[in-house]
Each structure stands twice: as C-alpha cells, then as structure tokens.
Design a protein around this motif. Sequence first.
Motif, PDB file in Angstrom:
ATOM      1  N   SER A  78       0.835  -1.200   0.000  1.00 44.22           N
ATOM      2  CA  SER A  78       0.000   0.000   0.000  1.00 44.22           C
ATOM      3  C   SER A  78       0.870   1.251   0.000  1.00 44.22           C
ATOM      4  O   SER A  78       1.977   1.264   0.534  1.00 44.22           O
ATOM      5  CB  SER A  78      -0.916   0.026   1.221  1.00 44.22           C
ATOM      6  OG  SER A  78      -1.808  -1.055   1.181  1.00 44.22           O
ATOM      7  N   GLU A  83      -4.286   3.982   4.135  1.00 49.14           N
ATOM      8  CA  GLU A  83      -4.869   3.053   3.166  1.00 49.14           C
ATOM      9  C   GLU A  83      -4.579   1.606   3.562  1.00 49.14           C
ATOM     10  O   GLU A  83      -5.440   0.731   3.452  1.00 49.14           O
ATOM     11  CB  GLU A  83      -4.300   3.329   1.774  1.00 49.14           C
ATOM     12  CG  GLU A  83      -4.816   2.401   0.696  1.00 49.14           C
ATOM     13  CD  GLU A  83      -4.105   2.619  -0.628  1.00 49.14           C
ATOM     14  OE1 GLU A  83      -4.075   1.647  -1.409  1.00 49.14           O
ATOM     15  OE2 GLU A  83      -3.586   3.717  -0.878  1.00 49.14           O
ATOM     16  N   THR A  87      -7.469  -1.189   4.340  1.00 48.59           N
ATOM     17  CA  THR A  87      -7.500  -2.402   3.533  1.00 48.59           C
ATOM     18  C   THR A  87      -7.272  -3.642   4.392  1.00 48.59           C
ATOM     19  O   THR A  87      -7.946  -4.655   4.222  1.00 48.59           O
ATOM     20  CB  THR A  87      -6.434  -2.329   2.419  1.00 48.59           C
ATOM     21  OG1 THR A  87      -6.611  -1.115   1.694  1.00 48.59           O
ATOM     22  CG2 THR A  87      -6.552  -3.501   1.478  1.00 48.59           C
TER      23      THR A  87
END
Length: 121
Positions: A78, A83, A87
């Motif tokens: 990532s 993020e 995720t």
Amino acid sequence: MQDESTPRDFWNPFEPTNRDIQRTKVLAEKNPVIAGVVTFLFLPLGMIYLSRGVNNLKILFYSFIASFLVGGFISSISSSEEEALKTSEKVGNLMGLAGGITIIAENVRCVTLARQRLDSK
C-alpha cells in the motif's frame, strides 16, 4: 473412507477425527440445523453442543494465519499507512467471515457424515 486403523491427517480440519469416528452414534443423533444455527450465533456454544472443538479450532487458526499473511502483504504494497490500515481491516473482516462460514459448514457436515457412517454400518 478410511477405517479406524488408518492414521488420519492431523492438519486437515475437514477430516473426521478418531474421536468423531468413535462418537458416530452420538453425533448422528444431533440435529445439523441446530448445530449450524448455534454455531452461527456463538461459536463456543456450537462446540459445546457437538462436544467437539479440534477441527473448529484448526479452521479458526488457519483463518487467523491467512488474515495475518494477506493483511501483511497488502500493507506492504500500500502507498499510505492509512490506506494499508483500512485495507487490512477489510481483509481481516472478510477472512473472519470466511472462517466463520467454514466452521458452520464443518459442524453441519460433521453431523451429516456421522449419520452416513451410521447408515452404512
């Protein structure tokens, strides 16, 4: 199907344990729908209802390992830490859901296989 003298694959959570084979009559008397619903509502209650936990704990362990590995891989590729966290959380939830469904299916399958073993005798 293997007989009782054949060694079983310890790591396979979908193969009946020797204890399951010995308790075929007890497991065959259980209701597969109740086993699935009780396991869905509260996993330890399903384990108590069937009085078996080894295979359920194996599946739970495999789910944790898969979640850890996939989450770690995703966070390593990532672009940002935020993020990666989002995720990884989504992947963890998905793996947990898949593990839960698998445990429910295994408990229902256990009762069904016990009934089949009893009918074949």
